[in-house]
Design an enzyme around this catalytic site. Structure first.
Site, PDB file in Angstrom:
ATOM      1  N   HIS A  22      -7.856  14.726  14.738  1.00 45.63           N
ATOM      2  CA  HIS A  22      -6.401  14.826  14.620  1.00 45.63           C
ATOM      3  C   HIS A  22      -5.996  15.166  13.186  1.00 45.63           C
ATOM      4  CE1 HIS A  22      -2.168  13.584  15.485  1.00 45.63           C
ATOM      5  NE2 HIS A  22      -2.197  13.245  14.210  1.00 45.63           N
ATOM      6  N   GLU A  23      -6.513  14.399  12.254  1.00 49.23           N
ATOM      7  CA  GLU A  23      -6.140  14.627  10.854  1.00 49.23           C
ATOM      8  C   GLU A  23      -6.674  15.952  10.333  1.00 49.23           C
ATOM      9  OE1 GLU A  23      -3.953  12.883   9.547  1.00 49.23           O
ATOM     10  OE2 GLU A  23      -3.951  11.227  10.974  1.00 49.23           O
ATOM     11  N   HIS A  26      -4.067  18.634  10.861  1.00 53.70           N
ATOM     12  CA  HIS A  26      -3.070  18.689   9.783  1.00 53.70           C
ATOM     13  C   HIS A  26      -3.669  19.340   8.535  1.00 53.70           C
ATOM     14  CE1 HIS A  26      -0.286  16.268  12.022  1.00 53.70           C
ATOM     15  NE2 HIS A  26      -1.029  15.184  12.006  1.00 53.70           N
TER      16      HIS A  26
END
Length: 457
Positions: A22-23, A26
């Site tokens: 997920h990170e 980003h």
């Protein structure tokens, strides 16, 4: 101790993998759009490991693996004079579209992980049960279903396994909505039957929905072999041990593990012990077991306390009779359709919880995730990948909720900014962060409370 360490380990593996993915979404989109990333952290709290790359980004593995974050350069957090080039890569100086892309990248990467995991699952082959009806009761019986029929579609949604069939029925059951079920009988004749789920009791415990619906697959035998014995339970005090095969209880023959509970409830009393005969090392031995009364079964229709002797079944491998396996291209299509079905079901459940049609007891927290992670890991690669796909999709949906502090809250802020032509004031944004934090903590607290209730009831 292993029953604690196993779930903890697989919880760390699950959250570590999915949070990192997920990170990374980003991170990689921010880098692509020219934003300077200061820190990439998996976990919170004190750093267990840290290093800097050539771009000056600090990569951290922290002590508390229940989240993570990507910290980007922001002019609002810079103190002192840094010169005109020092703020060139600031996140808040990028266009609204760029900020929205960076914010949405985390959930999008979780969605991509879900599709990729399911793609591998369907290429490897996912074991399941055929959607054959093995027993009919309650609402299904009054709706005309027959043992031996094969379910082919539920509400127009094609199903090819028992899991898909029950998943499709669950939403209609929560809504108390009649649903058309297509079946094929043993002679190959197709029928359409209306499952009258509107007749389900309004106050029935949702954990009893499968029972109240009344459809079950063909029953598979479970040998009546004791797998574990509670240290302070009646069975341990009487001398029963793991590996014993229960032959009879109070004279009633025991052929299947399901017979054990029925016999205990039938014959147990407070003033006399149960005679439990077991086969051990080729010999039959009898033990006098004094049962204890426990809490009522949370899924039972009545509220009667249940008699317990403190034994658990020896785990057995489920005999699957269907395997979903496809070529690479077909598996990709199946992965997309399964992701869509799971997304629709998850959003439907969330909507029902908001409107009160479904209980918030359906929420699960880290304890439930840990237990499910351990259980799926014991089942093998396919089941663990299926579990990871479901959790990754849940993370994507959760993060897209329009709650400040989550990615969805950030996207809401940027949408408002694009409409009004200027960002919301810092005061409004900070207030929103506090509100979002309260909501998130409350949600996590409720999920943890549900976990505790499930494990103590």
């Amino acid at each position: 101790m292993s029953h604690i360490l196993g779930p903890v380990w697989w919880l760390i593996v699950t959250l570590g993998l999915l949070i990192t993915f997920h990170e990374y979404g980003h991170f990689v989109v921010a880098r692509r759009l020219g934003v300077k990333v200061l820190k990439f952290s998996v976990g919170f709290g004190p750093a267990l490991w840290s290093r800097f790359d050539r771009h000056g980004t600090q990569f951290v593995i922290a002590a508390i693996p229940l989240g993570g974050y990507v910290k980007m350069l922001d002019t609002r957090e810079v103190e002192g004079t840094v010169g005109p080039t020092g703020l060139a890569g600031a996140f808040d100086r990028k266009s609204v579209g760029a900020r929205m892309a960076i914010t949405a990248a985390g959930p999008v990467f979780n969605l991509a992980f879900t599709i990729a995991a399911l793609w591998f699952v369907f290429m490897i082959g996912k074991p399941d049960l055929q959607p054959l009806i093995g027993s009919v009761d309650h609402v299904a019986a009054s709706s005309g279903f027959q043992v031996g029929e094969r379910i082919t579609a539920v509400g127009g949604r094609t199903v090819d396994t028992w899991s898909n069939a029950i998943g499709a029925l669950a939403g209609a059951g929560l809504d108390r909505r009649d649903v058309v079920v297509d079946v094929v009988d043993a002679q190959g004749t197709a029928h359409q039957r209306t499952l009258a789920l509107s007749k389900l009791p309004a106050d029935v415990d949702e954990r009893r929905l499968p029972v109240e619906i009344g459809l079950a697959p063909p029953r598979q035998p479970i040998p009546p072999v004791i797998g574990d014995v509670s240290a302070d339970g009646a069975a341990a005090k009487a001398g029963l041990a793991p590996g014993d095969r229960i032959v009879s209880i109070a004279g009633d023959p025991i052929k299947d593990w399901r017979d054990v509970s029925d016999a205990i409830q039938k014959h147990a009393a407070a003033d006399r012990p149960l005679e439990v005969s077991v086969e051990r090392d080729g010999r039959v031995q009898a033990f006098a077991v004094m049962p204890k009364q426990g809490e009522p079964d949370p899924g039972a229709a009545d509220a009667k306390p249940r008699w317990l002797i403190g034994v658990g079944v020896k785990p057995v491998e489920l005999l699957y009779d269907a395997t979903l396996r496809y070529g690479p291209l077909a598996a990709l299509g199946k992965a997309f359709s399964e992701t869509w079905n799971q997304t629709r079901d998850t959003l439907g459940l969330l909507g029902r919880m908001v409107t009160g049609q479904a209980s918030v007891k359906n929420l699960g927290g880290v304890i439930s995730i840990a237990q499910a992670a351990d259980s799926s890991a014991q089942g093998g690669l396919v089941w663990f990948l299926t579990f990871l796909a479901a959790i990754s999709l849940s993370l994507a949906i959760l993060n897209l909720l329009p709650i400040p502090i989550l990615d969805g809250g950030g996207l809401l802020y940027y949408l408002i900014e694009s409409i009004k032509g200027s960002p919301l004031s810092d005061r409004v944004q900070i207030a929103g962060q506090y509100v979002g934090l309260v909501l998130l903590v409350g949600l996590m607290g409720l999920a943890l409370y549900n976990d505790i209730l499930r494990n103590v009831s």
